[in-house]
Write a protein that holds these residues in place. Structure first.
Motif, PDB file in Angstrom:
ATOM      1  N   TYR A 235      -8.633  -8.905   7.281  1.00  0.00           N
ATOM      2  CA  TYR A 235      -7.455  -8.021   7.829  1.00  0.00           C
ATOM      3  C   TYR A 235      -6.982  -8.754   9.062  1.00  0.00           C
TER       4      TYR A 235
ATOM      5  N   ALA B 286     -10.449  -0.726   6.771  1.00  0.00           N
ATOM      6  CA  ALA B 286      -9.445   0.545   6.637  1.00  0.00           C
ATOM      7  C   ALA B 286      -9.970   1.592   6.937  1.00  0.00           C
TER       8      ALA B 286
ATOM      9  N   LEU C 106      -2.920  -2.235  12.175  1.00  0.00           N
ATOM     10  CA  LEU C 106      -3.035  -3.193  11.237  1.00  0.00           C
ATOM     11  C   LEU C 106      -1.675  -3.955  11.050  1.00  0.00           C
TER      12      LEU C 106
ATOM     13  N   ALA D 230      -3.349  -7.498   5.394  1.00  0.00           N
ATOM     14  CA  ALA D 230      -4.582  -7.483   5.019  1.00  0.00           C
ATOM     15  C   ALA D 230      -4.462  -8.482   3.319  1.00  0.00           C
TER      16      ALA D 230
ATOM     17  N   LEU E 225      -5.011   0.741   1.615  1.00  0.00           N
ATOM     18  CA  LEU E 225      -6.090   0.085   1.846  1.00  0.00           C
ATOM     19  C   LEU E 225      -7.489   0.890   1.604  1.00  0.00           C
TER      20      LEU E 225
END
Length: 172
Positions: free
Chosen positions: A24, A92, A106, A109, A125
């Motif tokens: 990620y 996640a 985020l 990813a 995710l």
């Protein structure tokens, strides 16, 4: 930074990309030292390797990798940390705990050989099932019919007539 040191960092990132099937890209800007230390401890407990990297060095490592990571190149702006993991949904779930604060955010990813770009992909995710969860689901589905037959045999006093009667009385 000397060229030799940069080459070493790029090689180390390349090794991590090979060793971990999922990673990620996260923006940690806005976390103070205490929150960053807390995040690192949680990552360690969850078997997630968290590295803060320079975007240019990560870009070079991604370009040198066997997989074409081009969809991720646009996310390499600002501060970037990489969360390497063996289980696709673990980071996640960890990031969802921080979602109310908005940090860490985020960016993108690479999980289950797919690209997820943008903060809106966090729910998707987190809902991915790990390999062990999928195996458990399959085993449960396979055991269900066998359990029905065993319970029918036990409730019917071990007679064919009792088994047929019990199976006939069950709702569909």
């Amino acid at each position: 930074m000397k060229k030799e040191l940069k080459d070493t960092i790029i090689a180390e990132l390349g090794e991590k990309l090979k060793a971990y099937p999922h990673f990620y890209l996260v923006d940690l800007a806005g976390l103070n030292a205490e929150k960053t230390s807390e995040l690192r401890r949680k990552c360690f407990k969850s078997e997630i390797k968290l590295l803060v990297v320079k975007n240019n060095l990560l870009h070079r490592a991604l370009m040198a990798a066997d997989v074409d990571f081009e969809p991720l190149y646009g996310c390499l702006k600002g501060s970037t940390a990489v969360m390497f993991t063996q289980t696709a949904n673990t980071p996640a779930k960890l990031l969802k705990d921080y979602k109310k604060d908005g940090v860490p955010a985020l960016k993108a990813a690479y999980a289950e050989e797919s690209f997820f770009v943008g903060a809106d992909k966090l729910e998707e995710l987190a809902s991915l099932k790990s390999k062990n969860e999928l195996i458990a689901d399959v085993v449960a589905l396979l055991q269900s019919p066998a359990k029905n037959v065993v319970s029918a045999l036990q409730s019917g006093a071990n007679t064919i007539h009792g088994v047929l009667k019990t199976l006939g009385e069950r709702p569909e």
